[in-house]
Design an enzyme around this catalytic site. Structure first.
Site, PDB file in Angstrom:
ATOM      1  N   ALA A  11       0.889  -1.180   0.000  1.00 15.04           N
ATOM      2  CA  ALA A  11       0.000   0.000   0.000  1.00 15.04           C
ATOM      3  C   ALA A  11       0.919   1.220   0.000  1.00 15.04           C
ATOM      4  O   ALA A  11       2.118   1.098  -0.213  1.00 15.04           O
ATOM      5  CB  ALA A  11      -0.924  -0.038   1.212  1.00 15.04           C
ATOM      6  N   VAL A  12       0.390   2.382   0.282  1.00 13.39           N
ATOM      7  CA  VAL A  12       1.165   3.606   0.075  1.00 13.39           C
ATOM      8  C   VAL A  12       2.509   3.602   0.814  1.00 13.39           C
ATOM      9  O   VAL A  12       3.546   3.969   0.249  1.00 13.39           O
ATOM     10  CB  VAL A  12       0.304   4.850   0.418  1.00 13.39           C
ATOM     11  CG1 VAL A  12      -0.259   4.773   1.807  1.00 13.39           C
ATOM     12  CG2 VAL A  12       1.091   6.127   0.250  1.00 13.39           C
ATOM     13  N   ASN A  32       3.088  -8.476  -2.427  1.00 10.25           N
ATOM     14  CA  ASN A  32       1.857  -8.024  -1.776  1.00 10.25           C
ATOM     15  C   ASN A  32       0.831  -9.150  -1.868  1.00 10.25           C
ATOM     16  O   ASN A  32       0.824  -9.910  -2.837  1.00 10.25           O
ATOM     17  CB  ASN A  32       1.331  -6.763  -2.479  1.00 10.25           C
ATOM     18  CG  ASN A  32       0.221  -6.092  -1.700  1.00 10.25           C
ATOM     19  OD1 ASN A  32       0.447  -5.577  -0.615  1.00 10.25           O
ATOM     20  ND2 ASN A  32      -0.981  -6.109  -2.241  1.00 10.25           N
ATOM     21  N   SER A 128       8.424   7.362  10.910  1.00  7.27           N
ATOM     22  CA  SER A 128       7.600   8.568  10.929  1.00  7.27           C
ATOM     23  C   SER A 128       7.865   9.431   9.708  1.00  7.27           C
ATOM     24  O   SER A 128       8.962   9.449   9.179  1.00  7.27           O
ATOM     25  CB  SER A 128       7.863   9.395  12.183  1.00  7.27           C
ATOM     26  OG  SER A 128       7.084  10.586  12.123  1.00  7.27           O
ATOM     27  N   LYS A 183       8.614   5.481  18.959  1.00  7.38           N
ATOM     28  CA  LYS A 183       7.724   6.009  17.915  1.00  7.38           C
ATOM     29  C   LYS A 183       6.381   6.411  18.538  1.00  7.38           C
ATOM     30  O   LYS A 183       5.799   7.437  18.185  1.00  7.38           O
ATOM     31  CB  LYS A 183       7.518   4.957  16.816  1.00  7.38           C
ATOM     32  CG  LYS A 183       6.410   5.271  15.808  1.00  7.38           C
ATOM     33  CD  LYS A 183       6.685   6.548  15.034  1.00  7.38           C
ATOM     34  CE  LYS A 183       5.813   6.820  13.829  1.00  7.38           C
ATOM     35  NZ  LYS A 183       4.442   6.444  13.768  1.00  7.38           N
ATOM     36  N   HIS A 186       6.855   9.617  20.288  1.00  8.83           N
ATOM     37  CA  HIS A 186       6.934  10.638  19.227  1.00  8.83           C
ATOM     38  C   HIS A 186       5.529  11.102  18.845  1.00  8.83           C
ATOM     39  O   HIS A 186       5.256  12.292  18.739  1.00  8.83           O
ATOM     40  CB  HIS A 186       7.669  10.075  18.004  1.00  8.83           C
ATOM     41  CG  HIS A 186       7.474  10.871  16.743  1.00  8.83           C
ATOM     42  ND1 HIS A 186       6.302  10.811  16.012  1.00  8.83           N
ATOM     43  CD2 HIS A 186       8.265  11.756  16.105  1.00  8.83           C
ATOM     44  CE1 HIS A 186       6.396  11.638  14.979  1.00  8.83           C
ATOM     45  NE2 HIS A 186       7.579  12.212  15.004  1.00  8.83           N
ATOM     46  N   ASN A 187       4.639  10.155  18.628  1.00  5.31           N
ATOM     47  CA  ASN A 187       3.283  10.515  18.225  1.00  5.31           C
ATOM     48  C   ASN A 187       2.548  11.248  19.339  1.00  5.31           C
ATOM     49  O   ASN A 187       1.772  12.169  19.067  1.00  5.31           O
ATOM     50  CB  ASN A 187       2.498   9.274  17.791  1.00  5.31           C
ATOM     51  CG  ASN A 187       2.919   8.793  16.417  1.00  5.31           C
ATOM     52  OD1 ASN A 187       4.079   8.937  16.028  1.00  5.31           O
ATOM     53  ND2 ASN A 187       2.003   8.219  15.666  1.00  5.31           N
ATOM     54  N   GLU A 190       3.711  14.656  19.248  1.00  7.62           N
ATOM     55  CA  GLU A 190       3.090  15.284  18.064  1.00  7.62           C
ATOM     56  C   GLU A 190       1.674  15.780  18.407  1.00  7.62           C
ATOM     57  O   GLU A 190       1.303  16.905  18.064  1.00  7.62           O
ATOM     58  CB  GLU A 190       3.048  14.241  16.938  1.00  7.62           C
ATOM     59  CG  GLU A 190       2.275  14.611  15.702  1.00  7.62           C
ATOM     60  CD  GLU A 190       2.175  13.418  14.733  1.00  7.62           C
ATOM     61  OE1 GLU A 190       3.180  12.695  14.542  1.00  7.62           O
ATOM     62  OE2 GLU A 190       1.085  13.182  14.194  1.00  7.62           O
TER      63      GLU A 190
HETATM   64  P1  NBP Z   1      -2.553  -0.104   5.324  1.00  7.47           P
HETATM   65  O1  NBP Z   1      -2.375   0.055   6.766  1.00  7.47           O
HETATM   66  O2  NBP Z   1      -3.735   0.467   4.673  1.00  7.47           O
HETATM   67  O3  NBP Z   1      -2.476  -1.669   4.967  1.00  7.47           O
HETATM   68  C1  NBP Z   1      -2.681  -2.138   3.657  1.00  7.47           C
HETATM   69  C2  NBP Z   1      -1.705  -3.255   3.353  1.00  7.47           C
HETATM   70  O4  NBP Z   1      -1.874  -4.340   4.267  1.00  7.47           O
HETATM   71  C3  NBP Z   1      -1.970  -3.834   1.962  1.00  7.47           C
HETATM   72  O5  NBP Z   1      -0.717  -4.170   1.390  1.00  7.47           O
HETATM   73  C4  NBP Z   1      -2.788  -5.073   2.277  1.00  7.47           C
HETATM   74  O6  NBP Z   1      -2.707  -6.059   1.278  1.00  7.47           O
HETATM   75  C5  NBP Z   1      -2.077  -5.551   3.511  1.00  7.47           C
HETATM   76  N1  NBP Z   1      -2.799  -6.565   4.285  1.00  7.47           N
HETATM   77  C6  NBP Z   1      -3.896  -6.450   5.067  1.00  7.47           C
HETATM   78 BR1  NBP Z   1      -4.869  -4.926   5.249  1.00  7.47          BR
HETATM   79  N2  NBP Z   1      -4.261  -7.588   5.643  1.00  7.47           N
HETATM   80  C7  NBP Z   1      -3.359  -8.489   5.239  1.00  7.47           C
HETATM   81  C8  NBP Z   1      -3.186  -9.869   5.506  1.00  7.47           C
HETATM   82  N3  NBP Z   1      -3.993 -10.521   6.344  1.00  7.47           N
HETATM   83  N4  NBP Z   1      -2.166 -10.510   4.895  1.00  7.47           N
HETATM   84  C9  NBP Z   1      -1.334  -9.837   4.065  1.00  7.47           C
HETATM   85  N5  NBP Z   1      -1.436  -8.526   3.796  1.00  7.47           N
HETATM   86  C10 NBP Z   1      -2.435  -7.858   4.371  1.00  7.47           C
HETATM   87  O7  NBP Z   1      -1.240   0.429   4.553  1.00  7.47           O
HETATM   88  P2  NBP Z   1      -0.385   1.757   4.757  1.00  7.47           P
HETATM   89  O8  NBP Z   1      -1.223   2.951   4.959  1.00  7.47           O
HETATM   90  O9  NBP Z   1       0.613   1.728   3.658  1.00  7.47           O
HETATM   91  O10 NBP Z   1       0.383   1.501   6.140  1.00  7.47           O
HETATM   92  C11 NBP Z   1       1.221   0.384   6.346  1.00  7.47           C
HETATM   93  C12 NBP Z   1       1.711   0.385   7.766  1.00  7.47           C
HETATM   94  O11 NBP Z   1       2.498   1.547   7.977  1.00  7.47           O
HETATM   95  C13 NBP Z   1       0.609   0.421   8.815  1.00  7.47           C
HETATM   96  O12 NBP Z   1       0.990  -0.361   9.916  1.00  7.47           O
HETATM   97  C14 NBP Z   1       0.550   1.862   9.201  1.00  7.47           C
HETATM   98  O13 NBP Z   1       0.044   2.047  10.510  1.00  7.47           O
HETATM   99  C15 NBP Z   1       2.009   2.244   9.108  1.00  7.47           C
HETATM  100  N6  NBP Z   1       2.256   3.667   8.916  1.00  7.47           N
HETATM  101  C16 NBP Z   1       1.484   4.410   8.101  1.00  7.47           C
HETATM  102  C17 NBP Z   1       1.744   5.746   7.910  1.00  7.47           C
HETATM  103  C18 NBP Z   1       0.915   6.562   6.988  1.00  7.47           C
HETATM  104  O14 NBP Z   1       1.147   7.796   6.910  1.00  7.47           O
HETATM  105  N7  NBP Z   1      -0.018   5.982   6.249  1.00  7.47           N
HETATM  106  C19 NBP Z   1       2.825   6.332   8.553  1.00  7.47           C
HETATM  107  C20 NBP Z   1       3.625   5.555   9.349  1.00  7.47           C
HETATM  108  C21 NBP Z   1       3.321   4.218   9.512  1.00  7.47           C
HETATM  109  P3  NBP Z   1      -3.787  -6.060   0.083  1.00  7.47           P
HETATM  110  O15 NBP Z   1      -3.256  -5.078  -0.924  1.00  7.47           O
HETATM  111  O16 NBP Z   1      -3.757  -7.445  -0.417  1.00  7.47           O
HETATM  112  O17 NBP Z   1      -5.104  -5.652   0.666  1.00  7.47           O
END
Ligand code: NBP
Length: 478
Positions: A11-12, A32, A128, A183, A186-187, A190
């Site tokens: 994901a992103v 993925n 972060s 982390k 940190h949040n 924040e």
């Molecule tokens: P998401 O938190 O939205 O997760 C989506 C990803 O998880 C997809 O690749 C999805 O696969 C996979 N996934 C899920 Br949901 N269930 C699964 C399972 N049972 N088995 C395998 N894969 C699975 O993605 P994100 O926003 O990129 O964040 C990723 C992590 O980074 C999270 O823990 C988030 O808290 C952390 N984070 C995010 C940010 C931010 O700004 N967004 C910042 C810092 C940290 P699929 O494509 O097959 O559905």
């Protein structure tokens, strides 16, 4: 395999992290659950570096150079456990699983222990900086074993944000859950920073009578001084933005109910467990939840109280300067509290976290990045066992200079009926620490009265109890 690192979960965050590794010259295996995402990544960004696309878990693991380094970037919680269970059986002793998601540090401790028993290193990494940070350089907070950091560190140092002095914003924070703990704090910080800025905005709007555009200008000015930070910078951007649909200031058309994803709440929950007074962070979390109680706010709107009366232009300028002092002093307090929590976590879990290094890796890449963090690093450089940031002479001097204005701002807010839970809690914390005697003595008396909970005396060793229901003589309680 030929890939130096693998990323599963595209994901992103995962996609941008994989691109960051590739742009820095590493061969990156990508995988993925839904293979379409893997294909999309390689199609769109394949030209940025060397990717090895893997459709199955087996292919992914086979693509990795040994010892394998495999980053999981999936939704925190059950998905992380599911992915670990999918990959762990395919790995060999000495391989490293890295969880870059926003895991709770207690989960990271559990996973690290389970995997360690199976001969696999597990590194919980706080990342972060959001999606932009993941792509261009985040602040990275890895936990796990020192051995795993030796293998992983050089890669992370390449992709991390660089502080103004060029140092990568990554350090081995400490064993097992230390990275995710830091982390989390940190949040929490924040949240507190954002709340303090919001209070400054509220006061400038209601008491100084400034328009959002004037406040944006004020923040831009502040951003050239000691408050120079990413959050102040984006605050000015948000305040200067005009809503296209209505032509009104954007901040006036957004619903005033703040949401949260939960890491601030974790910080406060854990602070309660550790007995650390992070009142500024707690007020920030509560301020968001209060804002969301629409029905409660509806029935309370007609409660009696003052309506803020804007100052005249001369006084308003002077007041804005005082608000800057209050904001800066409150910020020192909230970082003091946050670093206290880092220290308390480090003591409770034997992590030996170096507070100065934590301040150093927050200088760039993350949401709380600020010139101020270099000052904190400097304070810990001077004295690594600094018991509190307020024990640093420079911070103490600055608060000393700010305090008259800080008190005036809190008093004005109270008189005019503008809620400033962050400024007020920070000032109360400061005054409580300064107090020669606290009313905690009375609290102890009450506890002894109704529950025979005993108390200690200022003049003798031991525990004592007064026979409150009898002749009120004092007895030795051991
Ligand atoms: P998401 O938190 O939205 O997760 C989506 C990803 O998880 C997809 O690749 C999805 O696969 C996979 N996934 C899920 Br949901 N269930 C699964 C399972 N049972 N088995 C395998 N894969 C699975 O993605 P994100 O926003 O990129 O964040 C990723 C992590 O980074 C999270 O823990 C988030 O808290 C952390 N984070 C995010 C940010 C931010 O700004 N967004 C910042 C810092 C940290 P699929 O494509 O097959 O559905």
């Amino acid at each position: 395999g030929t890939a130096q690192i693998g990323v599963t979960g595209l994901a992103v965050m995962g996609r941008n992290l994989a691109r960051n590794f590739a742009r820095n010259g590493f061969t990156v295996a990508v995988h993925n659950r839904t293979a379409a995402r893997t294909r999309a990544l390689v199609e769109e960004f394949g030209h940025e570096g060397t990717f090895v696309a893997a459709e199955s878990a087996q292919e992914f693991v086979a693509a990795l150079e040994r010892p394998r380094r495999l980053v999981i970037m999936v939704k925190a919680g059950e998905a992380t456990d599911a992915v670990i269970e999918e990959f762990a059986p395919l790995l060999d002793e000495g391989d490293v699983i890295i969880d870059g998601g926003n895991a709770h540090f207690a989960d990271t401790r559990r996973r690290e222990k389970e995997l360690r028993e199976r001969g696999i290193h597990f590194v919980g990494v706080g990342i972060s900086g959001g999606e932009e940070g993941a792509l261009h350089g985040p602040s990275i907070m890895p936990g796990g074993s020192a051995e795993s950091y030796a293998s992983l560190g050089p890669l992370l140092e390449k992709i991390a944000a660089k502080a103004p002095d060029g140092t990568p914003c990554v350090t081995h924070v400490g064993p097992d859950g230390a990275g995710h703990f830091v982390k989390m704090v940190h949040n929490g910080i924040e949240y507190a920073d954002m709340q303090l800025i919001a209070e400054a905005y509220h006061l400038l709007r209601a008491v100084a009578g400034f328009s959002p555009e004037q406040i944006a200008e004020t923040f831009r000015t502040w951003n050239t001084g000691r408050l120079d930070s990413y959050l102040i910078e984006i605050t000015a951007e948000v305040l200067a933005h005009t809503d296209a649909a209505t032509g009104k200031p954007f901040v006036d058309v957004v619903m005033d109910q703040a949401e949260q994803k939960g890491t601030g709440r974790w910080t406060v929950q854990i602070a309660l467990d550790l007995g650390v007074p992070v009142s500024g962070i707690a007020e920030a979390v509560f301020a968001r939840s209060l804002s969301g109680h629409a029905a409660l706010r509806d029935v309370s709107r007609s409660l009696p109280g003052p309506q803020p009366k804007p100052l005249d232009a001369n006084e308003a300028g002077r007041f804005a300067d005082q608000v800057e002092q209050a904001l800066y002093a409150s910020k020192i307090v909230s970082y003091t509290q946050g670093f206290h929590q880092v220290q308390a976590g480090s003591d409770a879990y034997d992590w030996d976290v170096d507070a100065g290094s934590v301040a150093a890796i927050w200088r760039a890449g993350c949401i709380i990045r600020a010139a101020f963090l270099d000052r904190i690093r400097g304070a810990y450089d001077e004295q690594s066992d600094l018991p509190s940031l307020l024990a640093d002479k420079q911070f103490a001097d600055e608060i000393g200079t700010a305090q008259d204005d800080w008190r005036e701002v809190v008093a004005t807010a109270a008189r005019q009926g503008v809620p400033t839970p962050g400024f007020s809690a920070a000032l109360a914390y400061y005054d409580a620490l300064r107090a020669a005697r606290l009313p905690a003595a009375l609290t102890q008396g009450q506890r002894d009265f109704f529950g025979a909970h005993t108390y200690r005396r200022t003049d003798r060793e031991g525990s004592f109890h007064t026979l409150w229901g009898g002749d009120r003589t004092e007895v030795d309680a051991g």
